[in-house]
Design a protein around this motif. Structure first.
Motif, mmCIF file in Angstrom:
data_model
loop_
_atom_site.group_PDB
_atom_site.id
_atom_site.type_symbol
_atom_site.label_atom_id
_atom_site.label_comp_id
_atom_site.label_asym_id
_atom_site.label_seq_id
_atom_site.Cartn_x
_atom_site.Cartn_y
_atom_site.Cartn_z
ATOM 1 N N PHE A 104 38.742 50.851 43.211
ATOM 2 C CA PHE A 104 37.748 51.891 43.442
ATOM 3 C C PHE A 104 37.754 52.872 42.287
ATOM 4 O O PHE A 104 36.834 52.942 41.503
ATOM 5 C CB PHE A 104 38.029 52.562 44.785
ATOM 6 C CG PHE A 104 37.244 53.814 45.027
ATOM 7 C CD1 PHE A 104 35.875 53.807 44.844
ATOM 8 C CD2 PHE A 104 37.860 54.980 45.433
ATOM 9 C CE1 PHE A 104 35.137 54.957 45.051
ATOM 10 C CE2 PHE A 104 37.132 56.125 45.648
ATOM 11 C CZ PHE A 104 35.772 56.116 45.454
ATOM 12 N N PHE A 105 38.822 53.617 42.151
ATOM 13 C CA PHE A 105 38.994 54.477 40.990
ATOM 14 C C PHE A 105 40.410 54.248 40.520
ATOM 15 O O PHE A 105 41.324 54.214 41.318
ATOM 16 C CB PHE A 105 38.833 55.944 41.391
ATOM 17 C CG PHE A 105 37.448 56.468 41.253
ATOM 18 C CD1 PHE A 105 36.382 55.650 40.918
ATOM 19 C CD2 PHE A 105 37.198 57.821 41.439
ATOM 20 C CE1 PHE A 105 35.103 56.156 40.787
ATOM 21 C CE2 PHE A 105 35.921 58.329 41.313
ATOM 22 C CZ PHE A 105 34.872 57.497 40.982
ATOM 23 N N LYS A 106 40.569 54.133 39.239
ATOM 24 C CA LYS A 106 41.931 54.021 38.722
ATOM 25 C C LYS A 106 42.660 55.325 39.004
ATOM 26 O O LYS A 106 42.055 56.381 39.127
ATOM 27 C CB LYS A 106 41.897 53.766 37.226
ATOM 28 C CG LYS A 106 41.259 52.450 36.843
ATOM 29 C CD LYS A 106 41.469 52.202 35.356
ATOM 30 C CE LYS A 106 40.618 51.057 34.873
ATOM 31 N NZ LYS A 106 39.210 51.453 34.700
ATOM 32 N N THR A 153 40.483 43.594 41.200
ATOM 33 C CA THR A 153 39.870 44.485 40.222
ATOM 34 C C THR A 153 38.498 44.981 40.666
ATOM 35 O O THR A 153 38.036 46.002 40.197
ATOM 36 C CB THR A 153 39.694 43.791 38.857
ATOM 37 O OG1 THR A 153 38.945 42.603 39.070
ATOM 38 C CG2 THR A 153 41.035 43.442 38.244
ATOM 39 N N THR A 154 37.858 44.203 41.530
ATOM 40 C CA THR A 154 36.521 44.579 41.970
ATOM 41 C C THR A 154 36.509 44.608 43.483
ATOM 42 O O THR A 154 36.839 43.616 44.114
ATOM 43 C CB THR A 154 35.490 43.543 41.480
ATOM 44 O OG1 THR A 154 35.614 43.437 40.074
ATOM 45 C CG2 THR A 154 34.085 43.987 41.823
ATOM 46 N N PRO A 185 33.602 49.280 39.427
ATOM 47 C CA PRO A 185 32.564 48.664 40.277
ATOM 48 C C PRO A 185 32.157 49.515 41.473
ATOM 49 O O PRO A 185 31.000 49.502 41.875
ATOM 50 C CB PRO A 185 33.223 47.355 40.718
ATOM 51 C CG PRO A 185 34.180 47.038 39.625
ATOM 52 C CD PRO A 185 34.701 48.365 39.143
ATOM 53 N N THR A 186 33.099 50.246 42.039
ATOM 54 C CA THR A 186 32.739 51.003 43.230
ATOM 55 C C THR A 186 32.368 52.450 42.932
ATOM 56 O O THR A 186 32.205 53.245 43.832
ATOM 57 C CB THR A 186 33.858 50.944 44.264
ATOM 58 O OG1 THR A 186 35.088 50.750 43.595
ATOM 59 C CG2 THR A 186 33.644 49.825 45.235
ATOM 60 N N ALA A 194 28.603 53.000 43.709
ATOM 61 C CA ALA A 194 28.586 51.627 44.211
ATOM 62 C C ALA A 194 27.184 51.169 44.587
ATOM 63 O O ALA A 194 26.899 49.973 44.597
ATOM 64 C CB ALA A 194 29.517 51.517 45.417
ATOM 65 N N GLU A 195 26.306 52.133 44.908
ATOM 66 C CA GLU A 195 24.961 51.734 45.334
ATOM 67 C C GLU A 195 24.172 51.054 44.210
ATOM 68 O O GLU A 195 23.155 50.423 44.468
ATOM 69 C CB GLU A 195 24.193 52.933 45.896
ATOM 70 C CG GLU A 195 23.899 54.060 44.914
ATOM 71 C CD GLU A 195 24.985 55.129 44.868
ATOM 72 O OE1 GLU A 195 26.151 54.823 45.223
ATOM 73 O OE2 GLU A 195 24.654 56.268 44.484
ATOM 74 N N ALA A 196 24.640 51.214 42.959
ATOM 75 C CA ALA A 196 23.913 50.569 41.868
ATOM 76 C C ALA A 196 24.407 49.140 41.612
ATOM 77 O O ALA A 196 23.725 48.373 40.941
ATOM 78 C CB ALA A 196 24.022 51.400 40.594
ATOM 79 N N ALA A 197 25.580 48.796 42.152
ATOM 80 C CA ALA A 197 26.118 47.452 41.911
ATOM 81 C C ALA A 197 25.206 46.344 42.452
ATOM 82 O O ALA A 197 25.032 45.315 41.800
ATOM 83 C CB ALA A 197 27.531 47.336 42.474
ATOM 84 N N PRO A 198 24.605 46.531 43.637
ATOM 85 C CA PRO A 198 23.718 45.461 44.131
ATOM 86 C C PRO A 198 22.528 45.186 43.211
ATOM 87 O O PRO A 198 21.942 44.110 43.270
ATOM 88 C CB PRO A 198 23.229 46.003 45.487
ATOM 89 C CG PRO A 198 24.312 46.930 45.919
ATOM 90 C CD PRO A 198 24.809 47.572 44.649
#
Lengths: 1071, 598
Positions: free
Chosen positions: A937-939, A965-966, B91-92, B95-99
């Motif tokens: 999520f956040f490092k 990682t994701t 990625p998160t 996160a709403e832009a990942a899709p």
């Protein structure tokens, strides 16, 4: 009110003249023949004089109080034959003085306190005559908890009152009476201090004489302000007798607490490697830990990942070439930002009185350091209450309270606040770089948290000042034998001033290139309450009647102005004035006003002391509603039957007193309605309606935008409350019990307008009014019981238990299938639907972790995010796939009940007390795990447990999913909550425990000391809970001013200031 | 005595009661402070002020509910959605832009969707507020009223066009739509309504607005109308308008339209509202708006995240990284022409060392625009020094090694064109850098498309070569060992080009098919990272094959794309926000229908 005076002066005899004529009449009337009676009042033994007992000539208002020796002298008009003598803690007694002008009276202790006089809203009643549900707080017990705010002191002390306190000194607490009654804003009760609308927050607890909480029809006399319950506080008055001086002090330390259990540098590096390997990266790599089969802990983190000797310190540049050694062990950030904090309070009070005047004067100094460095509450306060009796019939007086405080506070329960960045900042980062400047996430690959110590250190020279004056002036006149007219004018003048400097966090990954800035703010909030009442009271035959009529006007207004400027040449605090900045200047400001205008009436009737009826009606007009929606009527009725007075129960010896009660009332709440609510309005705002049409980059033209849509039909929330209960005193005052069942049905809930008309295509971006939709209901039981025991000679014990429960149910949400709570970071946590409670958590239910491919194959699909080690969700609708339709209610932040337990014991000169507070059945949404357990999520920091015990093919017996990682649907990022974050939130906390010793009076009397007691105390000594976060007691997220505002976001842990144990020594001396 | 006493009592009671009742009404009259009621605005100044308020939404920011996704650049809806760019950051994070790059996870509850929906309808309704208030205002001349009306209708059309290209099935909210008229649906075709407003604007807007280059003039209206026709494939209707604009058009400031000598001038705050700027979102800084919490700063807030991470301008937040595929698209052949069919084969441009699958770096020739479009490792990033590669990237595994460049600013422009102060978390990412909505190069390339569609291939090539000629001018390239001159967007010492540049002009378009392919490729190269690419792919009808091929190539490098898949016939348009559907249909009448497939 100006208009009123004009009218009187032009059309009618001036008001003053009328008043004078009245006064003249009373003076004449009261001069008549009288005799003088003297006497002594004592307790069960002659050796115990009762100081300050009230002595009243029956049927009159003539009264006095006893002096330090228990002696009194009173003038008794001819024809009067009876004195009524009463004192708190004793049964009142009537004494016939037909044949004696010198009496000796022994009062009987009534631990049940049935004759105790309780203020119940514009009038006062004996406890045994009360028909409504009124919690009377044991003030002596309450004061024993060493806290800085009135809300905290009240926690667990009154049944029906739920308090969730903030551990931050001076922080706001959530306080609710009988559950949640409003969506939009305000669940806080009305607080009346000495008859004036006020607040609990900064009251000096030492000044409090009594605290009552009105919970049902008893609150109906407060009409549109009564729905959330009413807390009535009376401050101390001087008592007859010589001047009494008390000094009460404590000093101690609040310990920093245990903090978080975070992974150290090595554990974290290993976790990062695991995370990458789990994600299919064969050769993990990290800007600090290198590339290879195993992580290598570097010697320097700026420049990134240097192993061995670092760069030449001569090349150091704070902005472009910071040189920072790695903390190879790991920094404990919690420890860096906290301290063992000093707390102390000193209170000195002087009081005295005669039958003509009395005064109470106190000064208090409170200094509560927070366990967070540079955070404190310092408050200096003075109270002066005086009263004068003029010609027996007229009483005038004032109550005045002035305080000055400094109370810098940090954001709490938000992802940028110190207790949050403390788990977000990486362990490998030291506090300082090689040159002693701050180190931080500007060192590569370590996330974006801010250096939590730097953040708080940089606030140390900021200041805020708050001056506040509150109180009232009043006059009471007795006339025509049975009438009393009372007028009271009072209010609050609150002034705030603050300034703060914003440093550039050069050490952080984000925001490291800005310029410094300075802001200065000032504001005031004023309100006044003007109350006029006329009371008729009479007792004839078996009838006891009191009728009150009155009017009340309340006005509030305030303004705020702020200015900021950037680019200060020097960061020296002596340079901090607005003028000195060279960059952008900006200012802000706002203003508000509101008014309430009311008329009211109340009837209290008792027959033979056993059939009791109260009725009240209030008509309120509130300025925030449109003219034809402004006025409301709020009736309340209550009845009680003191069944123990009936002949058939007289013979039941173990029942001392038994009263059955029932009440019904309609109350209201104006919620968060502001004066703009009825109107369509346009505003002008730089950020919203300015546009640089001229293209000059710094000077936009400022336009207008529709800022608000009005609703003229909005009115108050209507609360129908019914209450049934009983008060029973058993076994000759050994045990008293009060039990109430209630139902609170709030209709016309104030919500921000919903529905089609609010859709952006219809309304654009104008703000929405609050409108009345939806119903909510609370039912519950309040219970309290006190046991007074004498175990042996000189060994006494008192035990008080308080039980508070509410069951909240959303009854109706018209036109809405549901109403969601806010998004907290990426996920929506809460949903409100009909039939369920307010604030419930909504999302996917985790039923386990996928252990292998076979497990995945036989389970429903999870949107393509299925791998061993990820969460397995429950397929609620059994359709073979997990999607939005499988979300369900996964937790409820509302407790089944809360309770308080107070134990007080004394043996000879020793005393002991302990107070426990507990909450049972509430769930917590631990949002801190989002940061600490999901490094995708956040490092940043990783929880030790997550670092060492996450799922791997060889470590399958764990609840922590595999690190990757994701993130994705099956771990931390479905857009909604999941039950991994839900935890049981029940707890039992020892709020305070103390042992005291009263020095033998023989020893002290030679120094003129009446009484001296020393004690040692522990607060928050232990907490029993299964919750694994720092603290299960979680207030809602406060706004930037520290005020609680997100009503529904409760029971969510976003990194909260923890309650930690304190150890104190204290002293009470009376002269 | 007793009688008198009662009389006084009764009389005074009556007086008090009378006073009490009289006093109540006035006492409760407490109007809100610091606001204006509608009547006060019904004047010339008031209506002009409302018009400014309507313009102020062009940047996509300033309405409650706006956000990164509502910015004028459409970096999420037009950039991340395409083969041009990754979302960036962790990625998160947002996160709403990942899709928008994964597609499979795009649902109607995605929280980026309502941001754009709300901001555009806020702009539309603010435009309507101008018209409604104008109708009741007094003292405004007919000519002025026409000017105002034409601007308001232009803006209304613009906001609806933004909605149209993203959501397709939209409601057209004109000035009759308000709480008393909710009888609207998204089932009707809204193109004619947009065209109608723009036609009115074309007929009534003035030629220029001296001193106010941010306003829409007749040429901006014509260009937007032409764009609306392009989106409907009405090439023959658009073409004459485009030719008119190319021949006669001028900016609102009164300058004849022209390509700026250097492409990067279009992204330079010092050169904004240039001859190439047809219509742009105006931005401003240091105006006090950045500390106006709850409002939105007037600097380019929509792109505030789109800066290199930790270093360089802004220091936050590492979003909107150009894709490996986009970098590869700038490869050129021996003639300096793009590899129209094979750009993605062979070695990767600026291949990422830490990702073995990225292979060895490409060493061949490149279109010089690559280094005006993106920050590449080892290449000067304006005057911020050489781009250091992964050190400026938040999450190299998913984000690659490239940084956005078209919305940033030079170090020497800091403070002059950026916000200052620390009250806001990202003051130096608030930039007075206009967001190009239509620039002249765009107009020329539309004309090229129209010419090609009309099979006038030499004319089409001429248009394309206009763009390439500018790109081929070495004075606009990036140079090593040289100081960057921000006022002109050029490098002072032009000795060593930063990359192995080679760009040539087309010498022939052998077929209509080739011409169209070349024009489309040229649009990608010229307008990359400007939020146009996805909408172009959709209007050309090639979104699904293009994006799925791109995903297939990229997923070996980027874990976030592992499960990505674009569904034809569905993902061309964003889903209508679920909350809006629930709300608009809550009384049982269907006003909003979801787009197909969601």
């Amino acid at each position: 009110m100006k208009r009123q005076l004009n009218l009187v002066q032009t059309g009618r005899p001036p008001l003053q003249k009328i008043l004078c004529l009245f006064l003249l009449f009373f003076i004449i009337h009261s001069i008549s023949a009288q005799t003088t009676v003297t006497g002594k009042v004592s307790g069960t033994t002659q050796a115990q004089p009762i100081v300050g007992a009230s002595v009243l000539v029956k049927g009159t208002k003539i009264g006095t109080t006893t002096n330090a020796e228990g002696m009194f002298t009173i003038g008794v008009p001819s024809g009067r034959k009876t004195l009524v003598i009463s004192s708190v803690g004793y049964e009142s007694m009537e004494v016939d003085i037909t044949n004696s002008s010198n009496v000796s009276v022994q009062l009987k202790e009534t631990t049940g306190g049935l004759t105790e006089v309780v203020v119940t809203g514009y009038t006062a009643q004996r406890k045994k005559d009360i028909t409504g549900s009124v919690s009377v707080v044991n003030v002596a017990d309450m004061k024993q908890t060493p806290v800085g705010t009135g809300e905290e002191a009240l926690q667990g002390r009154a049944s029906g009152v739920t308090v969730i306190s903030s551990a931050q000194p001076g922080g706001a607490s959530d306080i609710r009476i009988r559950g949640i009654t409003s969506f939009a804003g305000n669940n806080a009760p009305l607080v009346i201090v000495d008859g004036v609308r006020s607040n609990l927050h900064d009251i000096n607890a030492n000044d409090i004489e009594s605290v009552q909480v009105l919970k049902d029809a008893a609150a109906a006399i407060y009409g549109v302000a009564g729905s959330n319950g009413v807390i009535i506080i009376t401050t101390k008055k001087g008592r007859s007798g010589r001047a009494k001086v008390s000094y009460d002090a404590y000093v101690g330390t609040t310990t920093r607490g245990k903090g978080y259990d975070m992974a150290n540098t090595q554990e974290e590096a290993n976790a990062i490697w695991l995370q990458q390997k789990n994600s299919g990266i064969a050769i993990p790599s990290h800007l600090q830990f290198g590339t290879g089969a195993n992580p290598v802990i570097p010697d320097f983190i700026t420049p990134a990942g240097v192993v061995g000797a670092g760069p030449d310190p001569a090349t150091y540049d704070i902005n472009t070439n910071q040189i920072t050694r790695a903390n190879k062990i790991g920094t404990d950030w919690y420890k860096e930002i906290t301290r063992n904090a000093l707390v102390q309070s000193h209170n000195l009070s002087v009081s005295s009185g005669s039958d003509k005047s009395s005064y109470f004067f106190s000064v208090n100094y409170l200094n509560q350091e927070g366990i967070l460095k540079y955070q404190y509450l310092k408050r200096y306060s003075i109270r002066a209450n005086t009263q004068f009796v003029i010609k027996d019939k007229i009483r005038v007086g004032e109550n005045a309270y002035i305080f000055y405080k400094q109370n810098p506070r940090f954001g709490n329960q938000s992802e940028g606040s110190p207790f949050t960045t403390a788990y977000r900042e990486d362990a490998i980062i030291p506090v300082y770089d090689i040159m002693g400047n701050f180190a931080g996430t500007k060192s590569l690959g370590l996330g974006n948290a801010r250096n939590p110590f730097a953040d708080i250190y940089r606030t140390k020279d900021n200041r805020n000042h708050n001056w506040n004056i509150s109180g009232n002036l009043y006059a009471e006149v007795d006339f025509l034998r049975h009438f009393t007219a009372r007028t009271s004018f009072g209010g609050i003048m609150d002034n705030n001033y603050s300034f703060n400097f914003n440093y550039v966090g050069y050490e952080n990954a984000e925001g490291n290139t800005g310029s410094n800035s300075f802001g200065e703010n000032a504001g005031y909030n004023n309100s006044w309450t003007f109350t006029n009442t006329l009371t008729y009271s009479n007792a004839f035959g078996q009838h006891n009647v009191r009728i009150l009529v009155g009017t009340e006007a309340v006005k509030s207004n305030g303004r705020f102005v702020g200015a900021t400027r950037s680019n200060y040449f020097s960061e020296d605090p002596n340079f901090w004035v607005i003028e000195a900045g060279t960059g952008t200047q900006a200012n802000s400001g706002n203003a508000y006003q509101s008014a309430l205008w009311s008329q009211m009436g109340k009837l209290e009737y008792g027959y033979a002391g056993k059939y009791l009826v109260n009725a009240s009606l209030r008509r309120d007009g509130f300025s925030g509603f449109a003219e034809d929606q402004r006025w409301g009527y709020f009736p309340g009725v209550s009845a009680a039957w003191r069944i123990s007075e009936e002949a058939f129960l007289k013979s039941v010896s173990f029942i001392t007193d038994l009263k059955l009660r029932y009440s019904w009332a309609k109350l209201g709440s104006t919620g968060a309605v502001l004066s703009d609510n009825p109107y369509d309005l346009y505003s002008s705002r730089l950020g919203k309606s300015a546009y640089d049409l001229q293209g000059n980059s710094t000077g936009p033209l400022v336009g207008f935008y529709k800022s608000h849509i009005g609703n003229e039909s909005t009115t108050w929330e209507e609360d129908i409350i019914t209450n049934a209960g009983f008060d029973v005193v058993l076994f000759n005052n050994k045990l008293d019990v009060t039990l109430d069942w209630y139902k609170k049905k709030v209709s016309g809930l104030l919500f921000e307008q919903g529905g089609i008309a609010t859709a952006p295509p219809i309304r654009g971006d104008a703000g929405l009014p609050l409108v009345n939709i939806g119903d909510i209901q609370n039912t519950g039981i309040d219970f309290n019981a006190t046991y007074h025991g004498i175990i042996a000679k000189d060994f006494k014990i008192d035990i008080t238990g308080i039980f508070t429960s509410y069951k909240n149910k959303i009854v109706d949400l018209p036109g809405l299938a549901y109403r969601d709570g806010d998004v907290v970071r990426n996920n929506r946590l809460q949903r409100h639907v009909e039939g369920r409670a307010f604030g419930e958590f909504f999302g996917y239910r985790v039923i386990g972790i996928f252990q292998d491919d076979a497990d995945i194959a036989k389970s429903p699909t999870q949107q393509g995010d299925e791998e061993p080690g990820l969460f397995k969700y429950q397929d609620m609708n059994n359709d073979g796939k997990i999607d939005a339709d499988d979300r369900t209610f996964i937790g409820n932040p509302n407790p089944d009940f809360t309770y308080g337990l107070n134990i007080a014991a004394s043996y000879k000169n020793f005393d002991f007390s302990a107070f426990f507070f507990g909450s049972v059945g509430n769930d917590i949404f631990n949002n801190t795990l989002y940061f600490t357990d999901f490094p995708d999520f956040f490092k940043g920091g990783i929880r030790r447990e997550a670092a060492i015990n996450s799922w791997t093919p060889t470590n399958t017996n764990t609840k922590i999913p595999k690190l990757r990682t994701t993130g994705g649907f099956s771990t931390d990022n479905s857009g909604y909550a999941n039950s991994y974050f839900i935890s049981k939130g029940s707890y039992l906390r020892n709020k305070q425990m103390q042992i005291g010793y009263t020095l033998p009076s023989k020893l002290l009397s030679q120094y003129g000391i009446d009484r001296s007691r020393v004690y040692i105390q522990a607060a928050n000594l232990f907490t029993i809970t299964k919750y694994e976060g720092l603290d299960p007691e979680l207030p809602t997220q406060p706004d930037s001013n520290g005020n609680i505002f997100r009503t529904h976001q409760f029971g969510i842990d976003q990194g909260s200031y923890p309650h930690t144990p304190s150890f104190l020594v204290g002293l009470n001396i009376n002269f | 005595m007793k009688k008198t006493k009662y009389k006084f009592f009764i009389i005074s009671s009556i007086v008090i009661v009378a006073v009490i009742i009289a006093c109540g009404k006035k006492f409760l009259d407490k109007p809100p402070l610091g606001t204006l009621n509608p009547d006060i605005l019904a004047t010339e100044k008031g209506v002009q002020g409302l018009l400014i308020g309507a313009y102020s939404m062009v940047d996509g920011e300033g309405a409650a509910g706006d956000g990164f996704a509502s910015g004028a650049s459409n970096w999420i809806f037009g950039g991340v959605t395409s083969d041009d760019a990754y979302k960036g950051s962790d990625p998160t994070d947002v996160a709403e832009a990942a899709p928008m790059e994964q597609w499979v996870s795009l649902t109607p509850t995605n929280s980026a969707l309502p941001q754009k929906w709300i901001a555009c309808y806020a702009g539309a309704q603010r435009s309507n507020d101008v018209l409604r208030t104008l109708a009741i205002a007094t003292g405004i001349s007919t000519d002025l009223a026409t000017d105002i009306t034409a601007q308001a209708r232009f803006l209304r059309a613009f906001y609806h066009f933004e909605l149209k290209k993203i959501f397709n099935k939209i409601i057209y909210a004109d000035e009759t739509v308000d709480a008393t008229n909710i009888n609207v649906t998204n089932s009707a075709d809204t193109w004619p309504r947009i065209e109608e407003d723009l036609s009115f604007a074309v007929a009534n807007l003035p030629d220029s607005w001296p001193g106010e280059p941010g306003r829409a003039n007749v040429w901006a209206a014509k260009a937007l109308l032409a764009k609306v026709y392009m989106f409907q494939k009405k090439y023959s209707t658009a073409y004459p308008i485009l030719q008119d604009i190319i021949a006669n058009g001028k900016t609102a400031g009164g300058t004849k339209y022209a390509l700026m000598p250097h492409q990067y001038s279009n992204f330079n705050p010092a050169q904004k509202n240039s001859a190439e700027s047809v219509f742009a979102a105006q931005t401003s800084v240091q105006d006090g708006s950045s500390v106006d919490w709850g409002g939105d700063p007037n600097g380019n807030y929509g792109d505030i995240l789109n800066f290199p991470y930790t270093g360089g301008p802004g220091a936050c937040c590492g979003f909107y990284n150009p894709s490996q595929d986009l970098a590869n698209a700038y490869k050129t052949d021996a003639a300096g022409l793009p590899l129209l069919d094979t750009w993605y084969t062979g070695l990767n441009v600026s291949a990422q060392a830490s990702i073995p699958a990225a292979g060895a770096p490409y060493t061949g020739t490149l279109d010089p625009r690559i280094d005006l479009t993106m920050g590449r490792p080892g290449i000067p990033y304006l005057d911020w020094g050489l781009h250091p590669g992964e050190a400026w990237i938040r999450n190299p595994v998913n984000d690659g090694v490239l940084s956005p460049k078209k919305n940033v600013y030079a170090a020497s422009q800091k403070d002059a064109y950026t916000d200052v102060g620390s009250a806001y978390w990202g003051p130096t990412e608030l930039v007075a850098n206009n967001v190009n909505i239509i620039r002249f190069a765009d107009v020329i390339l539309w004309a090229a498309e129209c010419a090609a569609e009309a099979n006038d291939l030499p004319k089409a090539m001429e248009y394309v070569n206009m763009i390439r000629s500018r790109a081929a001018d070495p004075t606009g390239w990036v140079y090593k060992n040289s100081d960057y001159s921000a006022p002109t967007a050029t490098y002072n010492t032009q000795t060593t080009p930063a990359g192995n540049y080679k760009i040539g002009l087309y010498t022939s378009f052998p077929s209509q098919e080739y011409a169209i392919k070349a024009i489309r490729f040229e649009r990608r190269l010229e307008l990359a990272m400007e939020g146009q690419r996805f909408f172009d792919l959709v209007r050309w009808g090639i979104a699904a094959p293009t994006i799925n091929a791109y995903i297939a190539r990229e997923k070996v490098l980027r874990p976030l794309k592992a499960n990505a898949n674009f569904t034809a016939g569905k993902n061309e348009y964003m889903p209508i926000p679920q909350g809006e559907i629930d709300n608009m249909n809550s009384d049982g009448t269907i006003r909003l229908e979801q787009n197909p497939g969601y």
